[in-house]
Design a protein around this motif. Structure first.
Motif: not given
Length: 327
Positions: A18-39
Motif C-alpha cells: 500500500x505504498x510506493x516506498x522501496x525497501x533495500x533489503x540486500x545491498x551488494x552482498x558477496x561471500x563464498x562458502x567453502x566445501x566441507x565447512x560449517x558457516x
C-alpha cells in the motif's frame, strides 16, 4: 579450499504494501562458502539475513548479482543448482506429521531421486546416526520437538546434497538434545564431506561448531571472518577490575571521557569496573586514574567474552574500531 557457493554482488529490494516506498533489503552482498565447512550466517531481525537465505535456496530471485551452487547459476541453471542444496526451515515444515519416521525418510529420499535399493541402506544408516532407530515406526506428530528436529535434518541428509542449510536447528530444544544435534552436525561434515550453513540466534551453537561467520546488518555484510579470530580480537581488550573501594566522581568522569565502553557496579565493600580497551597498553591509563585517589586494586582479570557479546558489539558498530586498532 574450493568454494561450493558463491554469492556475488547480490541486491534485493521490496515495495512496501500500500505504498510506493522501496525497501533495500540486500545491498551488494558477496561471500563464498567453502566445501566441507560449517558457516554461521547471522543478522538481527530485519537485517536481510532471511532474504539472503531464501535467495540461496532459490525461493527468491536477486534483482542484481548472482548466486552459484557447485558452479551452477541459480538464475540460468536453477534446477541443477537446487540438486546440490537441501534446507531445514524453522518450524519443521518439511515433515509429514501423519507419516512415520521411516515413511518420511522413504518419501523424501524417493522424491529426490534416490533409488529404492539405495534408499533402504541410506535410511538405516540415518536412523542409527540420528539415534532414531527405536522410533522408526512412530508417527511424527507423536515425537518430541528434539526428535522432530533430528528427523528434519536426517531428511535433508537423505537427499545426499552437497550443501545443507539449517534455519534455527536447535530452537526450542533441551540442553542435552541441543548438544546431540551439534555433535551430529560436526560428524556430518567430517564423515560425509558435506557443507553446512547455519542461521541461528543460539550463539553457543555458532561458537561451538562454526568455523567462520558472515554477519549481515542493514542489508550489508559487516563481518566475514573466523569465529576464532573474532573471539581473539575482542577478548584481549576486555578486562574486569575488582576494586577494594569506590571510584570518585572525578575518576568516573575521566574514565567515561576516555573509555566509553565500560560498566561500573558498586557492591557492599567493593566495586567492579568492566572495561573494553582499544589497545592493551591502555590498561596503564586506567591504573593512573586509579592511583589519583589511591583506589585499592584487588584483582585485574581478562574477561571471558562469548560470541553473543561479540555479535552485539559488531551490530552496534564497534567492529570497525576494533579492527582499526588491531591493524
Amino acid at each position: 579450499m574450493e568454494a561450493i557457493i558463491k554469492v556475488e554482488g547480490v541486491k534485493k529490494a521490496y515495495k512496501k504494501r500500500k505504498s510506493k516506498e522501496v525497501i533495500q533489503a540486500i545491498n551488494d552482498v558477496s561471500f563464498d562458502v567453502k566445501r566441507g565447512e560449517i558457516l554461521g550466517l547471522l543478522g538481527p531481525n530485519g537485517a536481510g539475513k532471511t532474504t539472503t537465505i531464501k535467495m540461496i535456496c532459490g525461493l527468491l530471485t536477486p534483482d542484481e548479482g548472482s548466486i552459484t551452487i557447485n558452479g551452477n547459476d541459480m538464475k540460468t541453471q536453477r534446477l541443477k543448482a537446487l540438486k546440490h542444496i537441501s534446507a531445514v526451515l524453522e518450524g519443521n515444515r518439511n515433515l509429514y506429521w501423519r507419516l512415520t519416521v521411516k515413511e518420511n525418510l522413504e518419501y523424501f529420499a524417493g522424491n529426490r531421486g534416490v533409488s529404492r535399493k539405495d534408499a533402504a541402506f541410506l535410511i538405516q544408516d540415518l536412523l542409527h546416526k540420528f539415534n532414531l532407530k527405536h522410533k522408526e515406526n512412530e508417527l511424527v506428530n507423536r515425537l518430541s520437538r528434539g526428535m522432530q528436529q533430528k528427523l528434519a535434518i536426517a531428511i535433508a541428509m537423505s537427499a545426499e546434497t552437497d550443501v545443507i542449510l539449517l534455519d534455527e536447528p536447535t530452537l526450542g530444544l533441551d540442553v542435552e538434545t541441543s548438544y546431540e544435534v551439534r555433535s551430529i552436525l560436526q560428524s556430518i561434515v567430517k564423515e560425509y564431506n558435506r557443507t553446512i550453513i547455519i542461521s541461528s540466534h543460539d550463539m553457543d551453537v555458532i561458537q561451538d561448531i562454526c568455523e567462520r561467520t558472515v554477519i549481515i546488518n542493514n542489508g550489508n555484510i559487516v563481518i566475514n571472518d573466523s569465529v576464532k579470530n573474532l573471539l581473539k580480537l575482542f577478548e584481549v581488550r576486555s578486562y574486569s577490575i575488582t576494586l577494594g573501594g569506590f571510584l570518585s566522581n572525578h575518576q568516573l568522569s575521566l574514565i567515561s571521557h576516555k573509555f566509553p565502553h565500560h560498566t561500573y557496579k558498586k557492591e557492599t565493600f567493593q566495586s567492579i569496573l568492566e572495561i573494553d580497551l582499544a589497545k592493551s597498553e591502555e590498561i596503564y591509563q586506567i591504573i593512573d586514574i586509579l592511583k589519583m585517589d589511591e583506589t585499592p586494586v584487588e584483582a585485574i582479570d581478562r574477561r571471558n567474552v562469548n560470541f553473543e557479546q561479540i555479535f552485539m558489539k559488531i551490530i552496534k558498530g564497534e567492529k570497525s574500531n576494533a579492527f582499526a586498532q588491531s591493524s
